[in-house]
Design a protein around this motif. Sequence first.
Motif, PDB file in Angstrom:
ATOM      1  N   ASP A 126      50.752  49.607  38.239  1.00 29.97           N
ATOM      2  CA  ASP A 126      50.963  49.509  37.086  1.00 29.97           C
ATOM      3  C   ASP A 126      51.973  49.873  36.066  1.00 29.97           C
ATOM      4  OD1 ASP A 126      50.683  52.663  36.765  1.00 29.97           O
ATOM      5  OD2 ASP A 126      48.930  52.242  34.754  1.00 29.97           O
TER       6      ASP A 126
ATOM      7  N   TYR B 169      41.853  35.987  38.149  1.00 27.20           N
ATOM      8  CA  TYR B 169      41.793  35.989  37.012  1.00 27.20           C
ATOM      9  C   TYR B 169      41.484  34.650  36.226  1.00 27.20           C
ATOM     10  CZ  TYR B 169      44.230  35.759  31.971  1.00 27.20           C
ATOM     11  OH  TYR B 169      44.268  35.698  31.219  1.00 27.20           O
TER      12      TYR B 169
ATOM     13  N   LEU C  81      49.411  44.250  41.297  1.00 26.20           N
ATOM     14  CA  LEU C  81      48.139  44.520  42.124  1.00 26.20           C
ATOM     15  C   LEU C  81      48.485  45.250  42.658  1.00 26.20           C
ATOM     16  CD1 LEU C  81      46.923  41.047  43.643  1.00 26.20           C
ATOM     17  CD2 LEU C  81      46.359  41.898  41.330  1.00 26.20           C
TER      18      LEU C  81
ATOM     19  N   VAL D 161      41.503  38.229  45.047  1.00 23.35           N
ATOM     20  CA  VAL D 161      41.703  39.011  43.900  1.00 23.35           C
ATOM     21  C   VAL D 161      41.772  37.351  42.994  1.00 23.35           C
ATOM     22  CG1 VAL D 161      43.273  39.404  41.606  1.00 23.35           C
ATOM     23  CG2 VAL D 161      42.450  40.133  43.775  1.00 23.35           C
TER      24      VAL D 161
ATOM     25  N   ILE E  87      43.936  45.917  38.948  1.00 24.92           N
ATOM     26  CA  ILE E  87      45.067  45.361  38.908  1.00 24.92           C
ATOM     27  C   ILE E  87      45.167  45.558  37.448  1.00 24.92           C
ATOM     28  CG2 ILE E  87      44.637  42.283  37.756  1.00 24.92           C
ATOM     29  CD1 ILE E  87      42.043  42.378  39.551  1.00 24.92           C
ATOM     30  N   CYS E  88      46.295  45.004  37.009  1.00 23.26           N
ATOM     31  CA  CYS E  88      46.925  45.455  35.408  1.00 23.26           C
ATOM     32  C   CYS E  88      47.419  44.528  35.093  1.00 23.26           C
ATOM     33  CB  CYS E  88      47.415  47.055  35.961  1.00 23.26           C
ATOM     34  SG  CYS E  88      47.728  47.639  34.300  1.00 23.26           S
ATOM     35  N   LYS E  89      47.667  44.305  33.956  1.00 27.53           N
ATOM     36  CA  LYS E  89      48.629  43.365  33.369  1.00 27.53           C
ATOM     37  C   LYS E  89      49.186  44.475  31.675  1.00 27.53           C
ATOM     38  CE  LYS E  89      50.325  39.102  31.852  1.00 27.53           C
ATOM     39  NZ  LYS E  89      51.244  39.715  30.175  1.00 27.53           N
TER      40      LYS E  89
ATOM     41  N   CYS F 230      38.014  41.389  41.910  1.00 27.23           N
ATOM     42  CA  CYS F 230      38.371  41.597  43.304  1.00 27.23           C
ATOM     43  C   CYS F 230      37.506  42.212  44.416  1.00 27.23           C
ATOM     44  CB  CYS F 230      39.236  42.465  42.603  1.00 27.23           C
ATOM     45  SG  CYS F 230      39.508  43.993  42.505  1.00 27.23           S
TER      46      CYS F 230
ATOM     47  N   SER G 161      53.375  41.239  42.268  1.00 24.00           N
ATOM     48  CA  SER G 161      53.532  41.610  40.762  1.00 24.00           C
ATOM     49  C   SER G 161      53.849  40.259  40.444  1.00 24.00           C
ATOM     50  CB  SER G 161      53.891  42.525  40.389  1.00 24.00           C
ATOM     51  OG  SER G 161      56.063  42.234  40.455  1.00 24.00           O
TER      52      SER G 161
ATOM     53  N   VAL H   5      38.441  39.658  35.386  1.00 27.64           N
ATOM     54  CA  VAL H   5      39.125  40.135  36.744  1.00 27.64           C
ATOM     55  C   VAL H   5      38.291  40.555  37.573  1.00 27.64           C
ATOM     56  CG1 VAL H   5      41.581  39.710  35.536  1.00 27.64           C
ATOM     57  CG2 VAL H   5      39.834  42.332  35.282  1.00 27.64           C
TER      58      VAL H   5
ATOM     59  N   PHE I 236      51.824  41.327  35.232  1.00 32.13           N
ATOM     60  CA  PHE I 236      50.588  40.853  36.181  1.00 32.13           C
ATOM     61  C   PHE I 236      50.781  41.578  37.459  1.00 32.13           C
ATOM     62  CE2 PHE I 236      47.177  39.423  38.944  1.00 32.13           C
ATOM     63  CZ  PHE I 236      46.126  39.495  38.289  1.00 32.13           C
TER      64      PHE I 236
END
Length: 174
Positions: free
Chosen positions: A134, A150, A131, A148, A41-43, A27, A9, A25, A129
């Motif tokens: 979440d 972004y 990986l 990855v 992937i999560c933001k 990957c 993160s 995004v 952010f």
Amino acid sequence: ESLNSEWLSHTDNATLSSGDIDLMVRCWVKFESLSNTGILICKGTSVSDSDNLEYGLYADASNNIHFRVAKTLLGVATATWSATVSTGVWYLVHGWHDSVNNLIGIAVNAGTAVTTSWLFGINDTAGEFRLGDDGSAGRYLDGLLDDVVYMKNYFLDDTERTEDYNGGVGVAFA
């Protein structure tokens, strides 16, 4: 990794935050098991939380891969790639928001893009952010992520995604 709850993160910052902008995004992912939902992937704090999600790529228990965005009070939009994935195979996954044409999209291995209309932009939250997770219980990715990327204020078009995939060999991303 889902067996021991590992993820990476980075705290929120202006570079990783979105809003109503173009973004992408992407990957490479290789699933080691397909037994549960896995976050690539999560933001934000959860791919299910419309108040605290910006964007996320994740797989579900039906072996579909999704790109999701959210806007507080307006909900979420999801583009779903629904071809079956397998364990032990590398996949190149692109998820993007097209702010000009009001679309979100997902493409896997330079295949045909799946798009969904979305008129509302994207949250700009203080969420991390991440990986491989979440922040929700049990959503760790059981697999490997590589290369990855972004991109803020840009996303790859069909031709560029095909070049990026390079027949499964990939290219060094500049």
